[in-house]
Design a protein around this motif. Structure first.
Motif, short mmCIF file in Angstrom:
data_model
loop_
_atom_site.label_atom_id
_atom_site.label_comp_id
_atom_site.label_asym_id
_atom_site.label_seq_id
_atom_site.Cartn_x
_atom_site.Cartn_y
_atom_site.Cartn_z
N PRO A 142 0.81 -1.22 0.00
CA PRO A 142 0.00 0.00 0.00
C PRO A 142 0.84 1.27 0.00
O PRO A 142 2.02 1.26 0.38
N PHE A 143 0.24 2.33 -0.43
CA PHE A 143 0.81 3.66 -0.25
C PHE A 143 1.19 3.83 1.22
O PHE A 143 0.45 3.46 2.11
N GLY A 144 2.36 4.40 1.47
CA GLY A 144 2.80 4.63 2.85
C GLY A 144 3.52 3.48 3.49
O GLY A 144 4.04 3.59 4.59
N HIS A 145 3.61 2.33 2.77
CA HIS A 145 4.24 1.14 3.33
C HIS A 145 5.76 1.26 3.32
O HIS A 145 6.36 1.82 2.41
N GLY A 146 6.37 0.69 4.34
CA GLY A 146 7.82 0.61 4.42
C GLY A 146 8.23 0.00 5.75
O GLY A 146 7.67 0.33 6.79
N LEU A 147 9.21 -0.91 5.71
CA LEU A 147 9.66 -1.63 6.90
C LEU A 147 10.95 -1.03 7.45
O LEU A 147 11.61 -0.23 6.80
N SER A 148 11.29 -1.47 8.65
CA SER A 148 12.50 -1.01 9.34
C SER A 148 13.20 -2.22 9.94
O SER A 148 12.64 -3.32 10.01
N TYR A 149 14.44 -2.02 10.38
CA TYR A 149 15.15 -3.06 11.12
C TYR A 149 14.83 -3.01 12.61
O TYR A 149 15.35 -3.81 13.38
N THR A 150 14.01 -2.04 13.00
CA THR A 150 13.56 -1.98 14.38
C THR A 150 12.04 -1.96 14.39
O THR A 150 11.40 -2.07 13.32
N GLN A 151 11.43 -1.83 15.57
CA GLN A 151 9.97 -1.80 15.66
C GLN A 151 9.54 -0.52 16.33
O GLN A 151 10.19 -0.05 17.28
N PHE A 152 8.42 0.01 15.87
CA PHE A 152 7.86 1.22 16.46
C PHE A 152 6.44 0.95 16.94
O PHE A 152 5.69 0.19 16.32
N ALA A 153 6.09 1.55 18.05
CA ALA A 153 4.76 1.35 18.63
C ALA A 153 4.13 2.70 18.95
O ALA A 153 4.83 3.65 19.32
#
Length: 896
Positions: A767-778
């Motif tokens: 989806p638009f706005g998608h993107g992963l990281s090597y860390t996690q955000f909450a």
């Protein structure tokens, strides 16, 4: 004005009677002799108000002089001290087409950073380099195209369909993101001095413009008032109202029946009357000729009608490249009462207002930007910035844990884009200062001993990404004794335009302009040159030509494709397609090129290479073999800016004149990936493209996917840092990645029904706005009011926590939905975003304020209306519909 005048065609085809600054026979040029400029002229008095200075200068011009200033390549008016000026310059992601300059990620990659503050830094660096280069060129007598201070950037059209080849030039599919990125980019280009513009930015192409490329000169796009107000106009309004952009470019196509460059609705009612735009409007190049071209819009019968129509609608500059200037017929249009001279005066005054704002009539010491040195071009700071932006522009689409790679990992870099220069720069680019290919960056980071490489395949069909310089081992010449010697004999010629012949478009045929004899002759081992100065006289502004002659002796037999900017002959025959060559056999070779910088201004810093690729090798077998010894395969695939772009000649399976007919990975690459997958090794795919790709099989079968777009000259360095975890990915998709174009409406349909994340109802790949990281955000502790009154702003605060083990950057996105609207509205809309950098375990309280105007809806007549009812909002790492807690928080507010 009557836009379908019926004067006899033989009369309308006459050009203007005005002939230029040397004098004319029309009524406005009679009377007192023209007055030459002196220091006492009011327009040179910096103490006077700007409008008064402009009025004074324009009042001193003859009619023919005024008309001449409405061309993109405006001539000098020497008696008034008006220098010649070409309005055409480009700075989409770095100063373009003007020689060396820092090349930043392509615009679509800049948008993927979702970092408007960073984008203003980029644009500030670009305008620093632009000012330095402009004054350098001026000091060396160069006033050609691509040397000025009026930059035809940014492109803020909405990327409504992934098939559009020029979508790479935009900030994506969302009006709010596009508007905010445009605001920052324009601010950075234009500077913050209260009196002078640093450079003049331009918002283009107004409006309703996003392909197809091959029919843009004749298409008529229907856009509802609702779609105009809701989607097509907002970014342009932001550019005009909030950024005070100096210029706007009108588009080729028609909008609801009228050519964009002749549309009262667009240029008068919307741009000037509603938004208060007081800058100048430039036609896209050749767009006014499309008014009367039988193969284009064909709405009027002759140039004078078209010129009058466009001028009265509000188009001030006719970019007429390739078809001369339609505005040359304005004198005749005036004679026939199609226009008034006041219409011409209005346009000329708008243009000279811009030139005065740029300081072109003031002492250099009065203008704060004239002393920026050439040392800023490609400075350490700018190169560091483009690397930083490249890291932030790459989007991690998928990762099963294979990334980041461990130190010492042995990798096989496979794929046609590992050494492909085109994927670094995209389109509308300059010449990089320090271009780093993916392979070079990976080798530098991982160590030569840990990296093997094979191209693996073509990009598609006969399009290859791994051309190499024809090495000295293959190039020879014969000495006076007939003996074969290393290198090519090179003859460097001055240019003699008196010998030159001209084509039907009155341009010189370069090969005919060489002087009778060369200035000097030498032996060049290879053909790989970049000249900032003429090799003939060491001047910055010097024409020259080179003819290389010798013998080509291939080291390996095969079918070869050549790529060079010059004219290549083998055994006396022009080289067009693939050529079969036999190892050890001698082939006579001639390569020639001529650089007429004083005539066309292009190229300003010429370059030439002689490159080739042997298409006969079994690239797939080579790739599989070398991959066997690696621990991880890094596949550098996708497409390139040589396949997608502006009105191109490419016609291949999936590609049509710069656009795309499907969005799948080319089959030759897909087949190679299947063979690599059979090895049982982890595969990390790095996809280079300026548009969305349907990576359906790849998503299911590969271990990690990085969407790189076209990341600029630091591509290789930034990519390697991301793959090994020196940088943590934070980029987000500014466009939807669909599963197939079969899920979309017709390419030429300009309704937004079932298009983009705001309206699409189907299942998407990413989806638009998608993107992963090597860390996690909450996200936690979302605080919003239960109710607000109509016209009241919406205050939001939320806690963001880096709950992972690595530092990282998060793009927090706020989306609103209006389920109680009385008309159909977007499913969800981005209303705010912010980049936040957090250490492991660190938290930050984020606050957002959504203005009441951003909670309004657009009714079916195109009017924004106040909204009452429930407002569903999400704050998180992307659209809440595609996330799970705690990646986002959600709430409902009621407007009563």
């Amino acid at each position: 004005m009557n836009k379908a005048l019926t004067l006899p065609l033989c009369i309308l085809l006459l050009t203007a009677c005005s002939k230029g600054p040397e004098g004319t026979t029309d009524h406005a040029d009679t009377g007192a002799a023209p007055q030459a400029a002196t220091d006492s002229m009011p327009y040179l008095d910096t103490a006077l108000p700007l409008p008064q200075r402009v009025d004074d200068l324009v009042a001193r011009m003859t009619l023919s002089e005024k008309i001449s200033q409405l061309y993109n390549d405006a001539p000098a008016i020497e008696r008034l001290g008006v220098a010649k000026y070409d309005w055409w310059n480009e700075a989409l992601h770095g100063v373009a087409r003007a020689g060396k300059a820092t090349v930043f990620p392509q615009a679509i990659g800049l948008a993927a950073t979702f970092d408007d503050q960073l984008l203003e830094e980029v644009a500030t660096a670009i305008s620093d380099e632009a000012r330095a280069k402009h004054h350098y060129f001026a000091d060396n007598g160069m006033a050609f195209r691509y040397t000025g201070l009026t930059f035809w950037s940014p492109n803020i059209n909405i990327f409504r369909d992934p098939r559009w080849g020029r979508g790479q030039e935009t900030y994506g599919e969302d009006p709010y993101l596009t508007g905010q990125m445009a605001l920052s980019f324009i601010n950075g280009l234009q500077g913050d001095d209260p009196r002078y513009l640093k450079t003049a930015a331009m918002a283009k192409h107004f409006a309703v413009h996003s392909g197809p490329e091959k029919s843009r000169h004749s298409d008529d796009y229907t856009a509802s008032k609702k779609d105009l107000a809701e989607t097509y106009f907002p970014a342009f309004k932001t550019a005009v109202v909030d950024a005070d952009v100096e210029a706007v470019m009108c588009a080729y196509n028609r909008v609801n029946g009228e050519p964009a460059c002749g549309s009262d609705m667009l240029l008068k009612e919307t741009l000037r009357d509603q938004w208060g735009f007081d800058g100048h409007v430039v036609s896209d190049c050749g767009a006014i000729a499309d008014f009367y071209d039988p193969d284009a819009h064909n709405l009027v019968r002759a140039p004078a009608e078209a010129a009058a129509w466009a001028l009265k609608a509000g188009t001030d500059v006719n970019c007429g490249t390739g078809r001369l200037s339609t505005f040359a017929s304005l004198g005749f249009a005036l004679q026939r009462d199609m226009i008034d001279e006041s219409d011409i005066d209005t346009a000329v005054k708008r243009l000279f207002t811009t030139r005065f704002k740029l300081g072109m009539f003031d002492p250099a010491e009065s203008v704060p930007y004239t002393q920026i040195p050439m040392s800023v071009v490609g400075s350490e700071e700018h190169l560091a910035l483009t690397e930083k932006v490249a890291e932030k522009s790459m989007v991690l689409l998928k990762n099963d844990g294979v990334l980041p790679l461990a130190e010492g990992t042995k990798v096989a870099v496979i794929g046609p884009n590992a050494t492909n220069f085109s994927v670094l720069v995209g389109n509308y680019h300059g010449s990089p200062i320090n271009a780093v290919t993916p392979l070079a960056g990976i080798r530098s980071r991982a160590g030569e001993g840990n990296v093997v490489h094979a191209p693996g395949s073509a990009l598609i069909a006969d399009q290859y990404g791994h051309y190499e310089i024809v090495s000295a081992d293959n190039l020879f010449h014969r000495n006076e004794d007939g003996e074969l010697q290393a290198g090519l004999k090179a003859e460097y010629y001055p240019v003699d335009l008196a010998r030159g012949k001209k084509a039907r478009d009155f341009r010189y045929i370069p090969a005919t302009t060489l002087a009778e004899s060369p200035a000097f002759t030498r032996v060049d081992p290879v053909v790989d040159f970049y000249w900032t100065r003429s090799p003939i006289d060491d001047s910055v502004n010097g024409d020259f030509g080179v003819v290389w002659k010798g013998v080509l002796v291939p080291q390996a037999s095969g079918s070869y494709l050549f790529k060079t900017g010059g004219a290549l002959l083998l055994d006396g025959q022009p080289v067009g397609g693939a050529v079969s060559l036999i190892a050890g056999r001698e082939y006579s070779l001639t390569l020639s090129d001529v650089y007429l910088r004083t005539v066309s201004g292009d190229p300003l810093e010429p370059e030439v290479q002689l490159t080739w690729v042997n298409t006969s090798r079994d690239y797939a077998a080579e790739a599989v073999e070398i991959a066997r010894g690696a621990e991880v395969i890094i596949f550098t695939g996708g497409i390139s800016a040589e396949l997608e772009g502006e009105e191109m000649s490419v016609q291949l399976e999936g590609f049509d004149h710069g656009d795309r007919t499907h969005i799948k990975l080319p089959s030759v690459q897909h087949d190679l990936l299947r063979k690599l997958k059979a090895l049982g090794k982890p595969i990390v795919m790095v996809n280079f493209s300026g548009s969305a790709m349907a990576l359906n099989w790849e998503d299911k079968n590969l271990n990690a996917i990085v969407q790189a777009f076209y990341p600029g000259e630091a591509t290789g360095t930034a990519l390697a840092r991301l793959l090994w975890g020196d940088a943590n990915p934070s980029g987000r998709l500014p466009v939807t990645f669909y599963r197939s174009v079969e899920d979309l409406p017709d390419f030429k349909g300009y309704s937004f029904a079932n298009r983009t994340y705001r309206y699409f109802t189907g299942d998407v790949l990413y989806p638009f706005g998608h993107g992963l990281s090597y860390t996690q955000f909450a996200y936690s502790n979302l605080n919003v009011p239960e109710t607000i009154a109509p016209g009241e702003e919406l205050a939001i605060d939320v806690t963001l926590t880096n709950s992972g083990e690595r530092a990282g950057g998060e793009i927090s996105q706020v989306y609103l939905s209006l389920p109680d609207a009385p008309v159909e509205v977007p499913i969800r809309e981005l209303k705010a975003f912010r980049h936040t950098q957090l250490a492991s375990g660190e938290s930050a309280k984020l606050q957002f304020v959504i203005e009441s105007d951003d909670i309004a809806y657009v009714d079916n007549t195109g009017i924004f209306q106040p909204y009452r009812g429930r407002v569903h909002l999400t704050v998180g790492s992307g659209p809440g519909a595609y996330l799970t807690a705690p990646q986002f928080a959600e709430a409902t507010v009621v407007i009563r």
